[in-house]
Design an enzyme around this catalytic site. Structure first.
Site, PDB file in Angstrom:
ATOM      1  CE  LYS A  93     -13.754  -5.677   8.531  1.00  0.00           C
ATOM      2  NZ  LYS A  93     -13.335  -5.958   9.904  1.00  0.00           N
ATOM      3  CB  CYS A 182      -5.301   5.384   7.010  1.00  0.00           C
ATOM      4  SG  CYS A 182      -5.372   4.909   5.295  1.00  0.00           S
ATOM      5  CG  MET A 183      -1.867   3.554   4.824  1.00  0.00           C
ATOM      6  SD  MET A 183      -1.688   2.796   6.440  1.00  0.00           S
ATOM      7  CE  MET A 183       0.036   2.365   6.423  1.00  0.00           C
ATOM      8  CG  MET A 366      -5.618   3.542  11.626  1.00  0.00           C
ATOM      9  SD  MET A 366      -4.761   4.355  10.281  1.00  0.00           S
ATOM     10  CE  MET A 366      -4.720   3.035   9.116  1.00  0.00           C
ATOM     11  N   GLY A 403      -4.359  -0.050   6.580  1.00  0.00           N
ATOM     12  CA  GLY A 403      -5.783  -0.200   6.855  1.00  0.00           C
ATOM     13  C   GLY A 403      -6.561  -0.683   5.650  1.00  0.00           C
ATOM     14  CD  GLN A 404      -8.405   3.293   2.528  1.00  0.00           C
ATOM     15  OE1 GLN A 404      -9.426   3.338   1.884  1.00  0.00           O
ATOM     16  NE2 GLN A 404      -7.537   4.280   2.532  1.00  0.00           N
TER      17      GLN A 404
HETATM   18  S1  SF4 Z   1      -8.815  -9.046   4.550  1.00  0.00           S
HETATM   19 FE1  SF4 Z   1      -9.324  -8.183   6.534  1.00  0.00          FE
HETATM   20  S2  SF4 Z   1     -11.546  -7.895   6.459  1.00  0.00           S
HETATM   21 FE2  SF4 Z   1     -11.016  -9.352   4.837  1.00  0.00          FE
HETATM   22  S3  SF4 Z   1     -11.230 -11.379   5.790  1.00  0.00           S
HETATM   23 FE3  SF4 Z   1      -9.091 -10.768   5.993  1.00  0.00          FE
HETATM   24  S4  SF4 Z   1      -8.977  -9.840   8.013  1.00  0.00           S
HETATM   25 FE4  SF4 Z   1     -11.141  -9.887   7.444  1.00  0.00          FE
END
Ligand code: SF4
Lengths: 777, 78
Positions: A93, A182-183, A366, A403-404
């Site tokens: 990603k 989420c948190m 999560m 998560g975010q």
């Molecule tokens: S912050 Fe998360 S989504 Fe972005 S490169 Fe690192 S592991 Fe991958």
């Protein structure tokens, strides 16, 4: 452009795409795989490229990225070798992130709904409409009739102006954010146990731990770069990874040991581990005596399923003997019966925590937080570390992952929750006074009572109590639980809906006004990651059309509503001006933030930043200058300097499989997609790698039901249904009697099926457990 | 003009060797994985026949354990 250049450019593009497909495919075969930074090979020779640093747009790991720009366009991304988070590595990603900017359906202009149609409208006019509507709603229905719902993906300045506008200027606590989903349990866990939010350790813990125990946390897909750092330690030093989960994932297969448990029984297993620690004399008595208290709270709290549900815990101190007595119900033999974890495995886990010569880091995200007893589960993981004194030291500690990308920096530190202020909570007079002083507003204006948390906010929209809502950088009509109720709610005439976003989403589909937002690198900003690292970036490219920074759109609306004197920032420099104002909230050794000049130079800085230095391990006097009790450890978040070991029992989930709905439904994410997919589904290589959602079965269940791979299956609960292709022996392997569905796909809305039950303390919904039936269609 | 991408799996510990062998062919571009014996490979050849010849040469490399095709693109000659 000459013919040659254009063909050459296209060919280079195709080769780049081909390389990305190979890397993506490799990522699906090898959990945690990372590629070297030569990805930009060939581009690097090009002397025109200008590399600028920033954090990744996507997950809470907060990898440092370098974005290469040429002639005002972003053309390449590589890992920032100077970032200690990722040391130059990125996941799939991360490498592909900028490719979404070019998406054809980008929101470049404001759209205002007129007679059922969206009409392209100059931004100034759209902002007039928003400000007028917000103001007239307040005039007619009072200030608690307007609400704002923001994001853990908002930048620190965006969260700050949102809070100042709602709480300081308008005077309502109707501000919450998607980090509630989420948190919130992590926050409530930290506050109840330590009185101070966010992890005490940092990612460097990975380099020192002997054992990693992951609690319901598929890090290979959700925190891939951290997982690759763990795998590196596994091969370098023989560190061991133990995966404790309800589904076999890529993390499980790459671990040394995978232990599966029945959903919800993590509560009981954690207590059984504590039982074993005490029974076998593994407790660190002097640590517990010096640094811990024991408490219990209210049990049988309910699940928040009814509107206007309210709950406040009543903590009560207990002694060690009472706690020991309580644990008698959690012997491995008793717990094994309903957790489906063998006595041997419970004892194995306990022995890891109990061995005084082994360093242990527990990771969770999560699975533990999205839990109707999420706060309790956080408390219970802390119990194991407190009982053994394995905390706040390099390689020893409980590590709540986020998560975010800025759930910590924005949602938690700035405090874009209904009960929060940039420092402290609205219920505390001292905290309100500090906010009022810095904001230059009368302190009586900031209400002392929290109003709506996320789920309740959308229930209030449905009831007609909220008549104006503004969402930013979030897609609640895909991500809320039980969207089947909240979609029609948002479509009601009774509520005026404003959506700020970069791309159209199912949420913007119901908006009255859509505001075009600048994306990540099209604005300057700051994010804060899971290890308390604040990262700054400068704007790298221009946003298309009239797309504008969210913070600036908030400020423009505030000015139009007559609050201009409270928002005296300049368009060019507002990020700096806002950060410098915000920083005043956290002055001191416990939460000092680095000055902007430092953040501009460094690839992120961990707070507390004291005397020009980051504090890597809080509460340990060796590393943390805020410790002043003369002892080795000082849990200064609590008035008496002691952390709390909580007595928290096992309680059932609100809904369990039965004859009518015989399967557990678990939902989650996949490595290719970021949350509701509004960005990653617009990145061709990621979309091709994972084009649609699916429902995953255990092969035995599939065989019993005669279901083959790819067949259309209707998954239904008491709330709604969703049709998806079956997936057997592909990405993950649910336990027998469980199905798993990822939530990234807006064409297959699994959250129509989930339940809006939540943890009564944190108000965070449980997306991991409800009862469903499955049928072939 | 075919452009193809592959995952090239190296024999254990032979990733570096495999990289060097692949890089000796002008039509190959590679990115090695940092933490696996795996190399992402893209080939760019003028036509299908040359592609086939190149593939045979790659498959003859001693340090290669397995070559798996990921994607193929074909672009017009000019
Ligand atoms: S912050 Fe998360 S989504 Fe972005 S490169 Fe690192 S592991 Fe991958």
């Amino acid at each position: 452009m000459s013919m040659y250049e254009s063909i050459n450019g296209r060919r280079t593009f195709i080769k780049k795409m081909a390389m990305l497909s190979a890397m993506t495919a490799a990522a699906s075969m090898f959990p945690g795989i990372v590629f070297a930074s030569e990805q930009e090979k060939g581009i690097e020779d090009n002397g025109n490229l200008d590399w600028k640093k920033g954090p990744c747009r996507f997950c809470g790991v907060g990898c440092g990225i370098l974005v290469g720009t040429e002639n005002g366009k972003a053309v390449a991304v590589k890992g920032d070798p100077n970032s200690s988070v990722n040391k130059g590595l990125l996941c799939v990603k991360g490498y592909h992130q900028i490719m979404c900017i070019q998406s054809k359906d980008r929101l470049e202009h404001a759209l205002v709904k007129k007679n059922g149609r969206y009409v392209k409208t100059p931004l100034n006019e759209a902002l007039d409409i928003v400000a007028n509507k917000m103001k007239s709603t307040i005039d007619t229905h009072g200030k608690d009739s307007v609400a704002m719902y923001t994001s853990g993906q908002s930048t620190i300045p965006e969260g700050y102006v949102a809070s100042k506008l709602m709480k300081g200027a308008i005077g309502t606590n109707n501000l919450d954010c998607n980090a509630r989903l989420c948190m919130a349990s992590a926050v409530a866990g930290f506050l109840t146990t330590f009185g101070a939010d966010e992890p005490m350790g940092c990612y460097e813990d990975i380099d020192h731990a002997d054992y990693f125990v992951t609690w319901g946390n598929n890090m290979a897909e959700m925190h891939p770069v951290l997982f690759s750092r763990m795998l590196e330690q596994k091969s370098l030093r023989g560190a061991k990874i133990i995966d404790f989960a309800t589904r076999t994932t890529r993390s499980s297969t790459a671990s040394d040991r995978s232990i599966l448990f029945e959903p919800q029984t993590d509560l009981a297993v954690a207590n059984a581990i504590c039982y074993e620690i005490i029974k076998n004399g593994w407790m660190n008595k002097s640590f517990v005596e010096k640094h811990c208290n024991f408490s219990k709270g209210i049990t049988n709290m309910g699940y928040g399923l009814e509107d206007n549900y309210k709950f406040t815990d009543k903590p009560e101190k207990i002694d060690f003997e009472a706690y020991k007595e309580f644990l008698k119900d959690y012997s491995p033999e008793k717990v094994s019966k309903y957790s489906k974890v063998s006595v041997k495995d419970i004892k194995y886990l306990a022995a890891i925590y109990g061995d005084p010569n082994k360093k242990v880091v527990s990771f969770w995200c999560m699975g533990v937080n999205q839990h109707t007893r999420g706060t309790w589960m956080n408390n219970l993981i802390y119990n194991m570390h407190l009982l053994t004194g394995k905390i706040s030291q390099p390689g020893n500690g409980p590590f709540s992952l986020t998560g975010q990308p800025s759930a910590c920096g924005t949602a938690r530190e700035v405090g874009t929750f209904t009960h929060k202020l940039p420092k402290g909570v609205v219920m505390n007079e001292k905290h309100r006074k500090l906010a009022a002083k810095i904001w230059k507003v009368p302190y009586e204006r900031i209400p002392s009572k929290p109003t709506y948390h996320a789920t309740e906010m959308f229930r209030a929209v449905d009831r007609g109590d909220i008549k104006f809502i503004w969402t930013q950088a979030t897609n609640p009509l895909v991500s809320l639980p039980k969207t089947g109720r909240y979609r029609p709610a948002m479509e009601k005439e009774s509520c005026f809906v404003v959506v700020s976003d970069v791309f159209p989403t199912p949420t913007s589909d119901v908006a009255d006004v859509i505001l075009p937002a600048a994306w990540h690198i099209e604005k300057s900003g700051l994010y804060g990651n899971s290890e308390r690292r604040t990262q700054h970036w400068n704007k790298m490219v221009e946003a298309p059309g009239e797309a504008t920074e969210d913070a600036w759109m908030f400020i423009e609306v505030a000015k139009r509503m007559g609050y201009g004197d409270l928002f005296p920032y300049s368009k060019e420099n507002h990020v700096e001006e806002i950060y410098n104002e915000y920083k005043q909230f956290h002055e001191g050794a416990k939460h000092g933030m680095a000055p902007l000049e430092v953040l501009k130079k460094e690839s992120g800085v961990i707070w507390p930043y004291v005397n020009g230095k980051s504090t890597q391990w809080r509460f340990n006097s060796k590393y943390d200058p805020a410790c002043d009790n003369g002892e080795a450890f000082h849990f200064y978040g609590k008035p008496d300097g002691k952390a709390v070991i909580w007595q928290r029992p096992f309680e059932e989930a609100p809904e369990k499989p039965d004859n009518e709905y015989p399967f557990w439904l678990n939902t989650g994410r996949v490595v290719e997609h970021w949350h509701t997919g509004s960005m990653t589904r617009r990145i061709p290589v990621l979309h091709q790698a994972m084009p649609n959602a699916y429902v995953e079965f255990h092969p035995d269940d599939a065989k019993k039901l005669g279901i083959r791979n790819g067949e259309s299956i209707k998954v239904s609960s008491r709330r709604g249904s969703c049709v998806l292709p079956a997936s057997i022996n592909e990405r993950g392997l649910p336990t027998i009697g469980q199905v798993f569905v990822p939530f990234f796909d807006e064409n297959m809305l699994i959250n129509d099926v989930t339940i809006d039950a939540f943890c009564p303390i944190s108000k965070e919904p449980d997306y991991k457990k409800c009862a469903v039936k499955v049928e072939k269609v | 003009m075919p452009v193809k991408s592959y995952i090239a799996h190296a024999m254990t510990g032979k990733k570096e060797e495999l990289m060097q062998a692949l890089l000796s062919f002008e039509q190959c571009e590679v990115i090695p994985a940092e933490n696996q014996d795996v190399v992402a490979l893209v080939t760019d050849t003028p036509n299908d026949m040359e592609e086939e010849i190149l593939k045979q040469k790659i498959e003859a490399i001693q340090s290669l354990k397995l070559l798996s095709l990921v994607s193929g693109f074909n672009t017009p000659q000019n």
